[in-house]
Design a protein around this motif. Structure first.
Motif, short mmCIF file in Angstrom:
data_model
loop_
_atom_site.label_atom_id
_atom_site.label_comp_id
_atom_site.label_asym_id
_atom_site.label_seq_id
_atom_site.Cartn_x
_atom_site.Cartn_y
_atom_site.Cartn_z
N LEU A 112 47.70 41.64 6.95
CA LEU A 112 48.14 42.76 6.12
C LEU A 112 49.23 43.57 6.81
CD1 LEU A 112 47.44 44.35 3.47
CD2 LEU A 112 45.93 45.77 4.88
N ASP A 113 49.19 43.67 8.13
CA ASP A 113 50.05 44.61 8.83
C ASP A 113 51.10 43.97 9.73
OD1 ASP A 113 49.17 47.08 7.83
OD2 ASP A 113 47.33 46.89 9.01
N VAL A 114 51.20 42.66 9.74
CA VAL A 114 52.25 42.06 10.58
C VAL A 114 53.15 41.13 9.77
CG1 VAL A 114 50.86 42.17 12.71
CG2 VAL A 114 50.88 40.07 11.35
N ARG A 164 56.43 49.04 20.69
CA ARG A 164 56.61 49.45 19.29
C ARG A 164 55.91 48.46 18.34
NH1 ARG A 164 58.03 54.54 19.62
NH2 ARG A 164 58.65 54.51 17.45
N PRO A 165 54.58 48.35 18.43
CA PRO A 165 53.87 47.38 17.59
C PRO A 165 53.76 47.88 16.15
CG PRO A 165 52.30 48.72 18.78
CD PRO A 165 53.66 49.18 19.23
N SER A 166 53.46 46.95 15.24
CA SER A 166 53.14 47.37 13.87
C SER A 166 51.63 47.57 13.75
CB SER A 166 53.63 46.35 12.86
OG SER A 166 53.01 45.11 13.10
N LEU A 167 50.89 47.04 14.74
CA LEU A 167 49.42 47.11 14.66
C LEU A 167 48.81 47.27 16.05
CD1 LEU A 167 46.89 46.69 12.81
CD2 LEU A 167 47.05 44.26 13.34
N VAL A 168 47.81 48.15 16.14
CA VAL A 168 47.00 48.30 17.35
C VAL A 168 45.57 47.87 16.98
CG1 VAL A 168 46.08 49.93 19.07
CG2 VAL A 168 48.44 50.18 18.24
N ALA A 195 52.55 52.69 13.94
CA ALA A 195 51.67 51.51 13.86
C ALA A 195 50.38 51.86 13.12
CB ALA A 195 51.35 51.02 15.27
N ARG A 196 49.72 50.85 12.64
CA ARG A 196 48.40 51.00 12.03
C ARG A 196 47.34 50.71 13.08
NH1 ARG A 196 48.48 53.03 6.80
NH2 ARG A 196 50.04 51.97 5.55
N LEU A 246 43.58 47.04 -2.34
CA LEU A 246 44.24 46.35 -3.45
C LEU A 246 45.15 45.25 -2.89
CD1 LEU A 246 44.55 46.34 -6.51
CD2 LEU A 246 46.51 47.88 -6.27
N ALA A 247 45.90 45.59 -1.85
CA ALA A 247 46.78 44.59 -1.23
C ALA A 247 45.95 43.44 -0.64
CB ALA A 247 47.63 45.25 -0.15
#
Ligand code: PLP
Length: 428
Positions: A112-114, A164-168, A195-196, A246-247
């Motif tokens: 979902l987040d990457v 600078r990740p998009s997810l932790v 990040a999320r 929903l996603a």
């Protein structure tokens, strides 16, 4: 003939216009009772893979998400929905999505987040398959993961600012050393850099910690463990806000990680006793941890209730710390641990946790097998480390079993045996 109970079921074709011949009745008779005016006290298991409506316009509206309903179990199912509703309620999120296993949920949550080219910062002691999915599957898709000691907030901050990740990603309580993540601080660090934060709440359960209330964007579970609780269902869950769920549902329609309705039902049934089980397991685990801490054959005990958690202590909803305890057998290596495990009579050496049964696991052989002895030592997993998932049995029986098996494992003679009335038991 018994009197009718009012449940008059059709013996006809689905629309009720024809009775049909023997083969037709064999397929259709008794199915699809008219909508009842009674309510079963528990959710029925709906194994149907598809659903139909009186008119095709309604089916069309459900397909288009303009109306709630069910058309196809990969898209949604009433039994699965009941489980999702329960988990969202307990985690305090707007919604939840069920999966066929914890790993299916973790896969979906990361996906979902990457995107290709993104980076992930993850706790260096995440569950072995989470480590592998990041370093193998997602690495192959162009997603790089940097691992960090998640309890060292300065190191996490520096890594997140650099990478600078998009997810932790982290776990509320880590496996097998049971270190507790400071979720509010981690959410702050992740969000400050855009990040999320994904938190695996399998070990803690929402009875003890509700990560979303501390800023986590996605809460994942292996429902196979404490939520189900009886070792008889494999399941996964993600709890998150409505938009993210929903996603996730749209994603699941394409990837198909659907939970079976029977497993959904078993997990939902397990959840009913979650507070009772986790309260009991936490109380017993605290007693076992204190007992182990005073045992001559034990070098170190890892239990959140015995550790100085610092600010992370505030994430617990109540003064209880779960049913997982790890400990180092004094001077032991693989040979002694294997002897110890073989000598256990009550605690089962099985590769799971969170069941009503007590279970032991040797991390060096299972979850952290892929690492060398030196690599394991680097993250604090010694060759004498044993992980115990405390069940709901009598706690004196658990300690007596451990004590007797330690005597065999470490070759100690004249073993003190802790039974219900022994001096060891009175120290509990
Ligand atoms: N997360 C944690 C913390 C686990 O311990 C496990 C399994 O042991 C999983 C996720 C994966 O769950 P499952 O086995 O249901 O796929």
């Amino acid at each position: 003939m018994p009197e009718s109970n009012g449940d008059e079921r059709p013996t006809t074709s689905p629309r009720g216009r024809h009775t049909g011949g023997f083969a037709t009745r064999a397929v259709h008779a008794g199915e699809r009772a008219p909508k009842p005016d009674f309510t079963p006290t528990v959710t029925p298991i709906h194994p149907a893979s598809s659903f139909f409506y009186d008119d095709t316009e309604t089916l069309d509206a459900v397909f288009a998400n303009e109306r709630s309903g069910y058309v196809y179990t990969r898209y949604g199912n009433p039994t699965i929905r009941a489980l999702e509703t329960a988990v969202a309620s307990l985690e305090g999120t707007a919604d939840a999505v069920a999966y066929s296993s914890g790993m299916a949920a973790i896969h979906a949550a990361i996906l979902l987040d990457v995107r290709a080219g993104d980076r992930v910062v993850a706790a260096r002691d995440v569950y072995g398959a989470t480590y592998a999915i990041l370093t193998k599957l997602f690495a192959n898709l162009g997603v790089e993961t940097v691992f960090v000691d998640i309890t060292d907030l300065d190191a996490v901050r520096q890594t997140v600012e650099r990478v600078r990740p998009s997810l932790v990603c982290c776990e509320t309580v880590s496996n097998p050393l049971l270190r507790v993540a400071d979720i509010p601080a981690l959410a702050g660090i992740a969000h400050a850099s855009g990040a999320r934060l994904m938190v695996d709440n399998t070990f803690a359960t929402p009875y003890l910690v509700r990560p979303a209330s501390h800023g986590a964007d996605t809460v994942v579970h292996s429902g196979t463990k404490y939520l189900g609780g009886h070792g008889d269902a494999t399941a996964g869950l993600i709890a998150a806000d409505a938009e993210r769920c929903l996603a996730l549902r749209e994603q699941a329609k394409l990837t198909g990680p659907t939970l079976g309705p029977f497993e959904a039902w078993l997990t939902l049934r397990g959840i009913k006793t979650l507070p009772l089980r986790v309260a009991r397991q936490s109380e017993s685990a605290a007693r076992v941890a204190r007992w182990l801490a005073g045992h001559p054959d034990v070098e170190a005990v890892y239990y959140p209730g015995l550790a100085d958690l610092g600010p992370a202590a505030a994430i617990f909803e109540r003064p209880a710390h779960g049913g997982m305890v790890s400990f180092d057998l004094r001077g032991a290596g693989r040979e002694q641990v294997f002897r110890f495990m073989a000598a256990l009579d009550l605690c089962m050496p099985a590769t799971t946790l969170g069941d009503v049964y007590s279970l032991v696991l040797y991390p060096a052989m299972s979850s952290h097998r892929a690492l060398t002895s030196e690599q394991r030592a680097g993250i604090g997993i010694g060759d004498g480390l044993v992980r115990l998932s405390v069940g709901i049995e009598d706690v004196e029986d658990i300690t007596a079993d451990l004590d007797a098996a330690m005597a065999v494992g470490l070759g100690r003679s004249g073993a003190p045996t802790a039974t219900h009335d022994s001096p060891l038991a009175s120290r509990l």
